[in-house]
Design a protein around this motif. Structure first.
Motif, PDB file in Angstrom:
ATOM      1  N   LEU A 160     -14.014 -19.313  -6.134  1.00 58.42           N
ATOM      2  CA  LEU A 160     -13.048 -18.431  -6.790  1.00 58.42           C
ATOM      3  C   LEU A 160     -13.079 -17.020  -6.207  1.00 58.42           C
ATOM      4  CD1 LEU A 160     -13.256 -19.367 -10.578  1.00 58.42           C
ATOM      5  CD2 LEU A 160     -11.288 -19.600  -9.050  1.00 58.42           C
ATOM      6  N   ALA A 161     -14.255 -16.581  -5.764  1.00 58.04           N
ATOM      7  CA  ALA A 161     -14.356 -15.257  -5.164  1.00 58.04           C
ATOM      8  C   ALA A 161     -13.523 -15.159  -3.892  1.00 58.04           C
ATOM      9  CB  ALA A 161     -15.821 -14.935  -4.854  1.00 58.04           C
ATOM     10  N   PHE A 162     -13.293 -16.288  -3.239  1.00 55.64           N
ATOM     11  CA  PHE A 162     -12.396 -16.317  -2.083  1.00 55.64           C
ATOM     12  C   PHE A 162     -10.968 -16.625  -2.508  1.00 55.64           C
ATOM     13  CE2 PHE A 162     -16.486 -17.124  -0.082  1.00 55.64           C
ATOM     14  CZ  PHE A 162     -16.420 -16.306   1.033  1.00 55.64           C
ATOM     15  N   ALA A 163     -10.814 -17.565  -3.426  1.00 58.87           N
ATOM     16  CA  ALA A 163      -9.486 -18.047  -3.789  1.00 58.87           C
ATOM     17  C   ALA A 163      -8.621 -16.950  -4.406  1.00 58.87           C
ATOM     18  CB  ALA A 163      -9.612 -19.222  -4.755  1.00 58.87           C
ATOM     19  N   THR A 164      -9.196 -16.106  -5.238  1.00 59.45           N
ATOM     20  CA  THR A 164      -8.396 -15.113  -5.949  1.00 59.45           C
ATOM     21  C   THR A 164      -7.782 -14.072  -5.006  1.00 59.45           C
ATOM     22  OG1 THR A 164      -9.911 -15.433  -7.810  1.00 59.45           O
ATOM     23  CG2 THR A 164      -8.361 -13.607  -7.960  1.00 59.45           C
ATOM     24  N   PRO A 165      -8.580 -13.375  -4.184  1.00 60.26           N
ATOM     25  CA  PRO A 165      -7.940 -12.432  -3.245  1.00 60.26           C
ATOM     26  C   PRO A 165      -7.124 -13.136  -2.172  1.00 60.26           C
ATOM     27  CG  PRO A 165     -10.311 -12.532  -2.864  1.00 60.26           C
ATOM     28  CD  PRO A 165     -10.043 -13.296  -4.123  1.00 60.26           C
ATOM     29  N   LEU A 166      -7.531 -14.349  -1.793  1.00 59.48           N
ATOM     30  CA  LEU A 166      -6.785 -15.079  -0.772  1.00 59.48           C
ATOM     31  C   LEU A 166      -5.390 -15.428  -1.268  1.00 59.48           C
ATOM     32  CD1 LEU A 166      -6.702 -16.474   1.996  1.00 59.48           C
ATOM     33  CD2 LEU A 166      -7.696 -18.497   0.894  1.00 59.48           C
ATOM     34  N   ALA A 167      -5.278 -15.886  -2.517  1.00 57.08           N
ATOM     35  CA  ALA A 167      -3.972 -16.199  -3.086  1.00 57.08           C
ATOM     36  C   ALA A 167      -3.102 -14.950  -3.142  1.00 57.08           C
ATOM     37  CB  ALA A 167      -4.130 -16.803  -4.475  1.00 57.08           C
ATOM     38  N   ALA A 168      -3.720 -13.814  -3.479  1.00 58.90           N
ATOM     39  CA  ALA A 168      -2.975 -12.557  -3.542  1.00 58.90           C
ATOM     40  C   ALA A 168      -2.380 -12.197  -2.192  1.00 58.90           C
ATOM     41  CB  ALA A 168      -3.891 -11.433  -4.028  1.00 58.90           C
ATOM     42  N   TRP A 169      -3.090 -12.557  -1.109  1.00 60.03           N
ATOM     43  CA  TRP A 169      -2.578 -12.281   0.233  1.00 60.03           C
ATOM     44  C   TRP A 169      -1.653 -13.385   0.728  1.00 60.03           C
ATOM     45  CZ3 TRP A 169      -4.058 -15.108   4.788  1.00 60.03           C
ATOM     46  CH2 TRP A 169      -3.489 -14.601   5.968  1.00 60.03           C
ATOM     47  N   ALA A 170      -2.028 -14.642   0.508  1.00 58.33           N
ATOM     48  CA  ALA A 170      -1.266 -15.770   1.056  1.00 58.33           C
ATOM     49  C   ALA A 170       0.164 -15.804   0.554  1.00 58.33           C
ATOM     50  CB  ALA A 170      -1.969 -17.095   0.725  1.00 58.33           C
ATOM     51  N   VAL A 171       0.389 -15.328  -0.671  1.00 56.52           N
ATOM     52  CA  VAL A 171       1.745 -15.356  -1.211  1.00 56.52           C
ATOM     53  C   VAL A 171       2.659 -14.381  -0.463  1.00 56.52           C
ATOM     54  CG1 VAL A 171       1.525 -13.550  -2.970  1.00 56.52           C
ATOM     55  CG2 VAL A 171       2.965 -15.547  -3.417  1.00 56.52           C
ATOM     56  N   THR A 172       2.076 -13.444   0.279  1.00 54.02           N
ATOM     57  CA  THR A 172       2.877 -12.469   1.026  1.00 54.02           C
ATOM     58  C   THR A 172       3.104 -12.879   2.476  1.00 54.02           C
ATOM     59  OG1 THR A 172       0.984 -11.159   1.827  1.00 54.02           O
ATOM     60  CG2 THR A 172       1.825 -10.644  -0.371  1.00 54.02           C
ATOM     61  N   VAL A 173       2.423 -13.913   2.937  1.00 52.07           N
ATOM     62  CA  VAL A 173       2.460 -14.295   4.355  1.00 52.07           C
ATOM     63  C   VAL A 173       3.758 -15.031   4.668  1.00 52.07           C
ATOM     64  CG1 VAL A 173       1.365 -15.677   6.163  1.00 52.07           C
ATOM     65  CG2 VAL A 173      -0.041 -14.366   4.556  1.00 52.07           C
ATOM     66  N   ALA A 174       4.519 -14.504   5.602  1.00 50.79           N
ATOM     67  CA  ALA A 174       5.767 -15.157   5.997  1.00 50.79           C
ATOM     68  C   ALA A 174       5.572 -16.103   7.170  1.00 50.79           C
ATOM     69  CB  ALA A 174       6.811 -14.099   6.358  1.00 50.79           C
ATOM     70  N   ASP A 175       4.560 -15.837   7.986  1.00 51.30           N
ATOM     71  CA  ASP A 175       4.300 -16.644   9.180  1.00 51.30           C
ATOM     72  C   ASP A 175       3.118 -17.562   8.902  1.00 51.30           C
ATOM     73  OD1 ASP A 175       4.253 -17.673  11.706  1.00 51.30           O
ATOM     74  OD2 ASP A 175       3.387 -15.908  12.658  1.00 51.30           O
ATOM     75  N   PHE A 176       3.381 -18.850   8.679  1.00 56.28           N
ATOM     76  CA  PHE A 176       2.348 -19.805   8.282  1.00 56.28           C
ATOM     77  C   PHE A 176       1.164 -19.837   9.249  1.00 56.28           C
ATOM     78  CE2 PHE A 176       0.592 -24.066   7.406  1.00 56.28           C
ATOM     79  CZ  PHE A 176       0.523 -24.025   6.023  1.00 56.28           C
ATOM     80  N   PRO A 177       1.365 -19.755  10.580  1.00 61.82           N
ATOM     81  CA  PRO A 177       0.218 -19.785  11.506  1.00 61.82           C
ATOM     82  C   PRO A 177      -0.792 -18.667  11.293  1.00 61.82           C
ATOM     83  CG  PRO A 177       2.235 -20.289  12.695  1.00 61.82           C
ATOM     84  CD  PRO A 177       2.641 -19.862  11.318  1.00 61.82           C
ATOM     85  N   GLN A 178      -0.399 -17.586  10.592  1.00 63.82           N
ATOM     86  CA  GLN A 178      -1.370 -16.527  10.292  1.00 63.82           C
ATOM     87  C   GLN A 178      -2.556 -17.068   9.511  1.00 63.82           C
ATOM     88  OE1 GLN A 178       0.055 -12.795   8.634  1.00 63.82           O
ATOM     89  NE2 GLN A 178       2.048 -13.080   9.591  1.00 63.82           N
ATOM     90  N   LEU A 179      -2.299 -18.048   8.660  1.00 65.28           N
ATOM     91  CA  LEU A 179      -3.375 -18.639   7.876  1.00 65.28           C
ATOM     92  C   LEU A 179      -4.375 -19.347   8.787  1.00 65.28           C
ATOM     93  CD1 LEU A 179      -1.179 -20.072   4.995  1.00 65.28           C
ATOM     94  CD2 LEU A 179      -2.783 -18.178   4.806  1.00 65.28           C
ATOM     95  N   ASN A 180      -3.875 -20.064   9.798  1.00 61.85           N
ATOM     96  CA  ASN A 180      -4.764 -20.725  10.745  1.00 61.85           C
ATOM     97  C   ASN A 180      -5.592 -19.707  11.517  1.00 61.85           C
ATOM     98  OD1 ASN A 180      -3.980 -23.442  10.226  1.00 61.85           O
ATOM     99  ND2 ASN A 180      -2.122 -23.121  11.416  1.00 61.85           N
ATOM    100  N   THR A 181      -4.981 -18.584  11.862  1.00 64.86           N
ATOM    101  CA  THR A 181      -5.710 -17.538  12.591  1.00 64.86           C
ATOM    102  C   THR A 181      -6.847 -16.980  11.746  1.00 64.86           C
ATOM    103  OG1 THR A 181      -3.698 -16.938  13.803  1.00 64.86           O
ATOM    104  CG2 THR A 181      -5.480 -15.316  13.734  1.00 64.86           C
ATOM    105  N   VAL A 182      -6.578 -16.722  10.482  1.00 62.75           N
ATOM    106  CA  VAL A 182      -7.621 -16.214   9.587  1.00 62.75           C
ATOM    107  C   VAL A 182      -8.732 -17.247   9.419  1.00 62.75           C
ATOM    108  CG1 VAL A 182      -8.113 -15.519   7.206  1.00 62.75           C
ATOM    109  CG2 VAL A 182      -6.087 -14.637   8.374  1.00 62.75           C
ATOM    110  N   PHE A 183      -8.346 -18.518   9.337  1.00 61.34           N
ATOM    111  CA  PHE A 183      -9.360 -19.561   9.181  1.00 61.34           C
ATOM    112  C   PHE A 183     -10.282 -19.606  10.400  1.00 61.34           C
ATOM    113  CE2 PHE A 183     -10.994 -23.914   9.400  1.00 61.34           C
ATOM    114  CZ  PHE A 183     -11.463 -24.076   8.108  1.00 61.34           C
TER     115      PHE A 183
END
Length: 264
Positions: A160-183
């Motif tokens: 949850l310590a990751f999920a909560t701030p991550l959800a706050a950011w992920a909802v703003t991401v327009a470019d899906f590959p950005q998530l792969n880069t962060v991973f």
């Protein structure tokens, strides 16, 4: 301004209505999530802990390598599950599947949508961690049900310590590959250098200081000390406080980002 009790209870009820959607959806998709959230970590535990781990001579921090490794992998698996659920799924719910947009057309407010999804993510993290702890118990790594529950809750809080701030950011991401880069460049290095596979005491001084600042190290150390019976009240409270603070900060940010993205 403090909301009346009736308003807070009404908001909680709406959040659970939002969660109900994810529960219904999960009834149809749970089989496809087992491999990533449960089977992969358990197979990894078998391969590294019970396989390669048997070649490690001596003890690590006073325990066998398997006993040392398993709680760390549990916390790291919670991180991986949190990234999938709060990163990829949240982004897809807004951008691809339009689930959030549909929900926003109902009486649900953005805060309800976020809270409902987060409650479901917490449930998913808890169930995945519980399955992993059962596997640990089969290896004789968990002494009793109290320890099992404590370790499961520690892993859930880590996720949850990751999920909560991550959800706050992920909802703003327009470019899906950005998530792969962060991973690749954030999550995986954290996965490798937070004490999951080896003690951070083996790192050079500057890198060790960085490792101690990483959220995953707090989750790993909390789960490991609880599982090994070496936890102290002071360090446990420090870990819990650090992880809880991340949850609170993420929730406050999410109130802004969800409102902004769902009202566009």
């Amino acid at each position: 301004m403090t909301l009346p009790v009736s308003a807070r209870m009404g908001g909680l009820a709406m959040a659970f209505r939002a969660m109900a959607y994810w529960l219904v959806r999960y009834r149809r998709t749970w089989r496809g999530t087992i491999v990533v959230s449960v089977a992969n970590p358990i197979l990894f535990l078998l391969a590294i802990g019970a396989g390669l781990g048997t070649l490690v001579e001596g003890s690590v921090e006073g325990a066998s390598y398997l006993a040392f490794f398993a709680p760390g992998l549990l916390a790291a698996a919670a991180l991986q599950n949190a990234f999938v659920e709060a990163g990829f799924v949240v982004n897809s719910a807004l951008r691809r599947e339009r689930i959030y947009s549909t929900a926003a057309a109902t009486p649900l407010e953005p805060g309800h949508i976020f809270a409902g999804h987060l409650i479901f993510i917490a449930l998913r993290l808890f169930l995945s961690a519980a399955a992993f702890v059962v596997a640990m118990a089969l290896f004789g790594l968990i002494e009793n049900i109290v320890v099992a529950l404590a370790v499961t809750l520690a892993a859930t809080l880590t996720g949850l310590a990751f999920a909560t701030p991550l959800a706050a950011w992920a909802v703003t991401v327009a470019d899906f590959p950005q998530l792969n880069t962060v991973f690749r460049f954030v999550v995986m290095p954290m996965y490798l250098f937070s004490g999951t596979f080896f003690s951070v005491e083996q790192l050079p001084g500057p890198l060790r200081a960085v490792a101690y600042a990483l959220p995953l190290w707090h989750g790993v150390d909390l789960a490991r000390t609880l599982a090994l019976g070496t936890a102290t009240l002071g360090m446990s409270l420090l870990h819990i406080g650090y992880l809880t603070a991340l949850c609170a900060a993420g929730a406050m940010i999410a109130r802004i980002t969800y409102r902004r993205c769902l009202h566009e």
